[in-house]
Design a protein around this motif. Sequence first.
Motif, PDB file in Angstrom:
ATOM      1  N   ILE A 115       0.989  -1.288   0.003  1.00 30.75           N
ATOM      2  CA  ILE A 115       0.064   0.028  -0.057  1.00 30.75           C
ATOM      3  C   ILE A 115       0.878   1.230   0.092  1.00 30.75           C
ATOM      4  CG2 ILE A 115      -0.224   0.118   2.645  1.00 30.75           C
ATOM      5  CD1 ILE A 115      -3.160   1.110   2.307  1.00 30.75           C
ATOM      6  N   GLY A 116       0.532   2.185  -0.835  1.00 30.34           N
ATOM      7  CA  GLY A 116       1.273   3.449  -0.582  1.00 30.34           C
ATOM      8  C   GLY A 116       1.299   4.210   0.543  1.00 30.34           C
ATOM      9  N   LEU A 117       2.259   5.094   1.122  1.00 30.31           N
ATOM     10  CA  LEU A 117       2.170   5.704   2.249  1.00 30.31           C
ATOM     11  C   LEU A 117       1.362   6.876   2.209  1.00 30.31           C
ATOM     12  CD1 LEU A 117       3.740   6.463   4.940  1.00 30.31           C
ATOM     13  CD2 LEU A 117       5.476   7.747   3.555  1.00 30.31           C
ATOM     14  N   ASP A 118       0.928   7.685   1.110  1.00 30.82           N
ATOM     15  CA  ASP A 118       0.029   8.742   1.019  1.00 30.82           C
ATOM     16  C   ASP A 118      -1.133   8.017   1.502  1.00 30.82           C
ATOM     17  OD1 ASP A 118       2.052  10.687   0.643  1.00 30.82           O
ATOM     18  OD2 ASP A 118       1.411  10.617  -1.576  1.00 30.82           O
ATOM     19  N   ASP A 119      -1.652   6.770   1.083  1.00 35.99           N
ATOM     20  CA  ASP A 119      -2.978   6.144   1.063  1.00 35.99           C
ATOM     21  C   ASP A 119      -3.126   5.662   2.471  1.00 35.99           C
ATOM     22  OD1 ASP A 119      -3.859   6.403  -1.424  1.00 35.99           O
ATOM     23  OD2 ASP A 119      -2.874   4.560  -2.103  1.00 35.99           O
ATOM     24  N   LEU A 120      -1.985   5.418   2.971  1.00 34.35           N
ATOM     25  CA  LEU A 120      -1.965   5.067   4.317  1.00 34.35           C
ATOM     26  C   LEU A 120      -2.167   5.879   5.456  1.00 34.35           C
ATOM     27  CD1 LEU A 120      -1.425   2.122   6.343  1.00 34.35           C
ATOM     28  CD2 LEU A 120       0.893   2.806   6.266  1.00 34.35           C
ATOM     29  N   ILE A 121      -1.693   7.379   5.131  1.00 34.34           N
ATOM     30  CA  ILE A 121      -1.835   8.311   5.919  1.00 34.34           C
ATOM     31  C   ILE A 121      -3.257   8.651   5.975  1.00 34.34           C
ATOM     32  CG2 ILE A 121      -1.241  10.530   6.217  1.00 34.34           C
ATOM     33  CD1 ILE A 121       1.755   9.918   5.261  1.00 34.34           C
ATOM     34  N   ARG A 122      -3.867   8.802   4.725  1.00 35.76           N
ATOM     35  CA  ARG A 122      -5.354   9.073   4.524  1.00 35.76           C
ATOM     36  C   ARG A 122      -6.024   8.249   5.376  1.00 35.76           C
ATOM     37  NH1 ARG A 122      -8.427   7.307   1.160  1.00 35.76           N
ATOM     38  NH2 ARG A 122      -7.074   6.565  -0.249  1.00 35.76           N
ATOM     39  N   MET A 123      -5.935   6.874   5.208  1.00 35.61           N
ATOM     40  CA  MET A 123      -6.742   5.978   5.803  1.00 35.61           C
ATOM     41  C   MET A 123      -6.667   6.040   7.209  1.00 35.61           C
ATOM     42  SD  MET A 123      -6.478   2.834   3.195  1.00 35.61           S
ATOM     43  CE  MET A 123      -6.978   2.975   1.391  1.00 35.61           C
ATOM     44  N   GLY A 172      -5.996   8.584   9.343  1.00 38.59           N
ATOM     45  CA  GLY A 172      -6.491   9.755   9.993  1.00 38.59           C
ATOM     46  C   GLY A 172      -5.612  10.359  10.770  1.00 38.59           C
ATOM     47  N   THR A 173      -4.375  10.239  10.686  1.00 38.97           N
ATOM     48  CA  THR A 173      -3.398  10.953  11.640  1.00 38.97           C
ATOM     49  C   THR A 173      -2.228  11.417  10.850  1.00 38.97           C
ATOM     50  OG1 THR A 173      -2.297  10.253  13.579  1.00 38.97           O
ATOM     51  CG2 THR A 173      -2.129   8.756  11.905  1.00 38.97           C
TER      52      THR A 173
END
Length: 368
Positions: free
Chosen positions: A328-336, A338-339
């Motif tokens: 999974i991409g880092l940007d997607d992980l950050i968005r999901m 929520g922190t």
Amino acid sequence: MTNNTHLTDEQRIDWLRLIRSDNVGPRTFRSLINHFGSARTALDRLPDLARRGGAARPGRICSEQDAEAEIAASKHIGVSLVAPTEPAYPPRLALIDDAPPLLGVRGALEVLARPMIAIVGSRNASGAGLKFTERLARDLGDAGFVIASGLARGIDQAAHRASIDNGTMAVLAGGHDRIYPAEHEDLLQAMLRSGAAISEMPLGHVPRARDFPRRNRLISGVALGVVVVEAAHRSGSLITARIAAEQGREVFAVPGSPLDPRAAGTNDLIKQGATLTTEAADVINAVAPIMERPVELPSREPEDVPSYDEPDNSDRTRIVGLLGPSPIGLDDLIRMAGTSPAVVRTVLLELELAGRLERHGGGLVSLL
């Protein structure tokens, strides 16, 4: 930033200890430096970070004594361990995401600052492929380029031999004292008089199968572009070409007969957009605009300690829950999650130091 910022002796020992510790690769090294401001502070925090990441037992941390011994043994055989901001570090290699924090270099080190072209190809090369490689390497050398390759049999060997007089560089998969293949030790010694060799591996490291793709990122990383002369489907040379494209390097391919399986990979590269190459001018014309742009190097040891966001247990649980075996991409992980990005990066760092995280190309991560 230019290549003129030197590490102190103490910093070099700390950097070597950090990169030689368990579960610390080049990307993790950079994350730790960014988090804690120095390798010394990062070393102090390693056990706690690994524990928070779920490690059953603390990983090995390289001792000061071992680091000092490696530096002394390296010097004994003429190898210097240099950082990306130091003059002997190949400037374009310093720009890749996973540049080695310390690189073992030896030979005529002034060649490492010159523009490089990588030439790679089949170990089981055809006579025509070897002849073309020799001509291309010689012509590029005469035009002022250093030829980089992997010291392997076949195309690599031909490229090195043809460019000895003009300067050529070997990228080693093992330690500087573990040359592979062993029969190329004499070739390497001849190369070192006017060329160089580099390795990120410690002395005594015998190359294994998984070390060669890792080595290939350095072959493309040092260069303006990579020329693939002969490559069958699923060959190591195609891995180098793929990494080169990911690094923003030019990819060149020499066409071959559709009847020769050694040309299947290169012909496919041309279909995918690689520059068709039949002479040195094809390479020179393509890289000329790139050479006009100066190389700006990032700093690797900031003077100010950055802020450190401490994740709480709910953050860790949520982020680990979003991870799985699929990257999974880092940007997607950050968005999901929520922190904050800092919290996510800290949790990933903890998981990595616990040996539970795998990093992929393109900023992708997955849980082991």
